[in-house]
Motif scaffolding. Structure first.
Motif, mmCIF file in Angstrom:
data_model
loop_
_atom_site.group_PDB
_atom_site.id
_atom_site.type_symbol
_atom_site.label_atom_id
_atom_site.label_comp_id
_atom_site.label_asym_id
_atom_site.label_seq_id
_atom_site.Cartn_x
_atom_site.Cartn_y
_atom_site.Cartn_z
ATOM 1 N N ALA A 80 0.406 -1.448 -0.112
ATOM 2 C CA ALA A 80 -0.176 0.173 0.081
ATOM 3 C C ALA A 80 1.071 1.389 -0.288
ATOM 4 N N LEU A 81 1.866 0.909 0.607
ATOM 5 C CA LEU A 81 3.058 2.505 1.015
ATOM 6 C C LEU A 81 3.325 2.527 -0.419
ATOM 7 N N GLU A 82 3.989 1.629 -0.907
ATOM 8 C CA GLU A 82 4.540 1.666 -2.352
ATOM 9 C C GLU A 82 3.396 2.467 -3.921
ATOM 10 N N ILE A 83 1.856 2.477 -3.418
ATOM 11 C CA ILE A 83 1.557 2.635 -4.108
ATOM 12 C C ILE A 83 1.221 3.638 -3.927
ATOM 13 N N ALA A 84 1.470 4.596 -2.750
ATOM 14 C CA ALA A 84 0.813 5.293 -2.293
ATOM 15 C C ALA A 84 2.431 6.640 -3.026
ATOM 16 N N GLU A 85 3.179 5.751 -2.457
ATOM 17 C CA GLU A 85 3.969 6.651 -3.463
ATOM 18 C C GLU A 85 4.836 7.089 -4.444
ATOM 19 N N TRP A 86 4.079 5.718 -5.050
ATOM 20 C CA TRP A 86 3.848 5.609 -7.005
ATOM 21 C C TRP A 86 2.695 6.921 -7.311
ATOM 22 N N THR A 87 1.507 6.838 -6.837
ATOM 23 C CA THR A 87 0.693 8.221 -7.037
ATOM 24 C C THR A 87 0.769 8.807 -6.437
ATOM 25 N N ASP A 88 1.720 9.652 -5.602
ATOM 26 C CA ASP A 88 1.899 10.936 -5.047
ATOM 27 C C ASP A 88 1.024 10.802 -3.843
ATOM 28 N N GLY A 89 0.726 9.474 -3.396
ATOM 29 C CA GLY A 89 -0.340 10.232 -2.503
ATOM 30 C C GLY A 89 -1.494 9.562 -2.368
ATOM 31 N N ALA A 253 -3.993 -10.607 -7.618
ATOM 32 C CA ALA A 253 -4.889 -9.442 -6.782
ATOM 33 C C ALA A 253 -4.722 -8.752 -5.913
ATOM 34 N N MET A 254 -3.841 -9.070 -4.941
ATOM 35 C CA MET A 254 -3.664 -7.571 -4.793
ATOM 36 C C MET A 254 -3.072 -6.430 -5.442
ATOM 37 N N MET A 255 -2.239 -6.683 -6.218
ATOM 38 C CA MET A 255 -2.040 -5.498 -7.224
ATOM 39 C C MET A 255 -3.606 -4.776 -8.507
ATOM 40 N N ALA A 256 -3.891 -5.904 -7.881
ATOM 41 C CA ALA A 256 -5.883 -5.694 -9.277
ATOM 42 C C ALA A 256 -6.183 -4.768 -8.198
ATOM 43 N N ASP A 257 -6.324 -5.391 -7.704
ATOM 44 C CA ASP A 257 -7.035 -4.725 -6.311
ATOM 45 C C ASP A 257 -6.668 -3.127 -5.712
ATOM 46 N N ALA A 258 -5.406 -2.840 -5.999
ATOM 47 C CA ALA A 258 -4.608 -1.651 -4.933
ATOM 48 C C ALA A 258 -4.963 -0.369 -6.855
ATOM 49 N N ILE A 259 -4.421 -1.687 -7.553
ATOM 50 C CA ILE A 259 -4.382 -0.499 -9.094
ATOM 51 C C ILE A 259 -5.834 0.198 -8.924
ATOM 52 N N SER A 260 -7.293 -0.713 -9.029
ATOM 53 C CA SER A 260 -8.324 -0.861 -9.658
ATOM 54 C C SER A 260 -9.168 0.742 -8.237
ATOM 55 N N THR A 261 -8.429 0.466 -7.165
ATOM 56 C CA THR A 261 -8.773 1.756 -6.232
ATOM 57 C C THR A 261 -7.821 3.046 -7.137
ATOM 58 N N ALA A 262 -7.493 2.995 -6.837
ATOM 59 C CA ALA A 262 -5.940 3.736 -7.294
ATOM 60 C C ALA A 262 -6.372 4.559 -8.683
ATOM 61 N N SER A 263 -6.967 3.871 -9.743
ATOM 62 C CA SER A 263 -7.319 4.575 -11.329
ATOM 63 C C SER A 263 -9.062 4.704 -11.044
ATOM 64 N N PHE A 264 -9.402 4.923 -9.703
ATOM 65 C CA PHE A 264 -10.786 5.536 -9.563
ATOM 66 C C PHE A 264 -10.140 6.322 -9.197
ATOM 67 N N LEU A 265 -9.869 7.029 -8.151
ATOM 68 C CA LEU A 265 -9.152 7.910 -7.682
ATOM 69 C C LEU A 265 -8.529 8.930 -8.428
ATOM 70 N N MET A 266 -7.691 8.679 -9.504
ATOM 71 C CA MET A 266 -7.167 9.229 -9.858
ATOM 72 C C MET A 266 -8.243 9.691 -11.678
ATOM 73 N N GLY A 267 -9.348 9.723 -11.809
ATOM 74 C CA GLY A 267 -10.422 10.270 -13.163
ATOM 75 C C GLY A 267 -10.270 9.219 -14.506
ATOM 76 N N LEU A 268 -10.519 10.292 -15.144
ATOM 77 C CA LEU A 268 -10.776 9.437 -16.422
ATOM 78 C C LEU A 268 -9.225 9.933 -16.916
ATOM 79 N N LYS A 272 -6.849 5.910 -16.591
ATOM 80 C CA LYS A 272 -6.468 5.184 -18.032
ATOM 81 C C LYS A 272 -4.509 5.351 -17.832
ATOM 82 N N LEU A 273 -3.975 6.310 -17.314
ATOM 83 C CA LEU A 273 -2.979 6.402 -17.620
ATOM 84 C C LEU A 273 -1.868 4.909 -16.318
ATOM 85 N N LEU A 274 -2.494 5.209 -15.434
ATOM 86 C CA LEU A 274 -1.987 4.183 -14.624
ATOM 87 C C LEU A 274 -1.796 2.785 -14.930
#
Length: 297
Positions: A80-89, A253-268, A272-274
């Motif tokens: 989770a912290l690695e994804i936080a770093e990658w998405t700049d929080g 699945a942990m990657m799919a779980d985190a990236i699906s949440t992050a992509s939702f939060l990152m908008g249109l 897609k870019l993430l």
């Protein structure tokens, strides 16, 4: 060779279905399925934000001191912290207190509610993990929410217990890992739930030895604040609504779980870019039910 065996249990506020095909011995198949379910129990005991005695919540009450933690908490928190770093929080596991304040603080079995102490301003950098000692150190009072990684982590551990089967499915409320092939020897056909018609499928994909996880605004709504669902932007404290559903297909699945949440939060555009940057595949759905596919699906 046995045909198909399916068992269902309740963990993490989710109905978990485990299905295996082509088993050699019924007793052995049942034992392996039970070990797979056990993975969910262990991850829930480690990572639940809804139980005061979970490993996570016990650790959250110890500020300014290194707390040794088990791999069942350390590994998903590290990811989770690695994804936080990658998405700049933008993806931030310290949203737990906001989730509590918005009414996402009731245990699904006991209905007991939790109110935790927290500093006014927190972010993922207030969590320090020491890989060598496997300790968690909190710089200030906060509440860690691992809702976007823990279920995926449990699915992966369960899948590991079932890898000897020619085919298996670990399905935790639509987030799943599909191993091998189905009873007919074909890739697993997986339906993605229609965001507005709960009993309908809006899209179908075929996967083998892959996970798919979906984050949707239709899943859980705040009981306290209008227009807020369980996916919350950590800075604005609001729920983005560029998408109504984001499904990500990944090797685990942990990657799919985190990236699906992050992509939702990152908008249109960001969503897609993430998914493209992560070299994954996605099926994203707008509020007008337009389907956007990312990657080779």
């Amino acid at each position: 060779m046995g045909g198909e065996m399916k068992k269902t249990r309740l963990f993490m506020d989710t109905v978990v279905d485990i299905q295996v095909v082509a088993w050699k011995s019924k007793d052995q198949a049942e034992a392996q399925i039970n070990r797979a379910f056990d993975a969910f129990r262990k991850v829930e005991q480690a990572c639940s934000r809804f139980s005061l005695d979970s490993e996570l919540m016990v650790a959250c009450r110890q500020i300014g001191t290194p707390v040794p933690v088990s791999p069942f908490l350390f590994e998903p928190l590290k990811f989770a912290l690695e994804i936080a770093e990658w998405t700049d929080g933008l993806f931030d596991p310290t949203v737990g207190k906001t989730m509590e304040e918005y009414g996402f603080n009731h245990h699904y079995l006991t209905r007991q509610s939790i109110q935790s102490p927290s500093a006014d301003s927190v972010n993922y950098r207030d969590i320090v993990l020491n890989e060598q000692d496997r300790t968690l150190y909190l710089l200030k009072p906060l509440v860690i929410d691992l809702g976007a990684v823990a279920k995926g982590f449990a699915i992966d551990l369960a899948a590991h217990e079932l890898k000897e089967f020619a085919g298996f499915l670990v399905n935790a409320g639509g987030d799943l890992y599909a191993g091998g092939t189905d009873e007919s020897g074909n890739p697993w056909r997986i339906g993605i739930q229609h965001p507005e018609q709960k009993e309908q499928i809006i899209e179908t994909i075929e996967i083998s030895n892959e996970a798919i996880c979906t984050s949707g605004s239709y899943e859980r709504k705040s009981s306290k604040i209008a227009d807020v669902h369980h996916l919350i932007h950590p800075k604005t404290k609001q729920s983005p609504n560029d998408w109504i559903s984001c499904s990500v297909i990944a090797p685990f699945a942990m990657m799919a779980d985190a990236i699906s949440t992050a992509s939702f939060l990152m908008g249109l555009d960001g969503g897609k870019l993430l998914i493209e940057q992560a070299d994954l595949k996605g099926i994203l759905i707008t509020p007008s039910l337009q389907i956007v596919k990312v990657g080779d699906i």
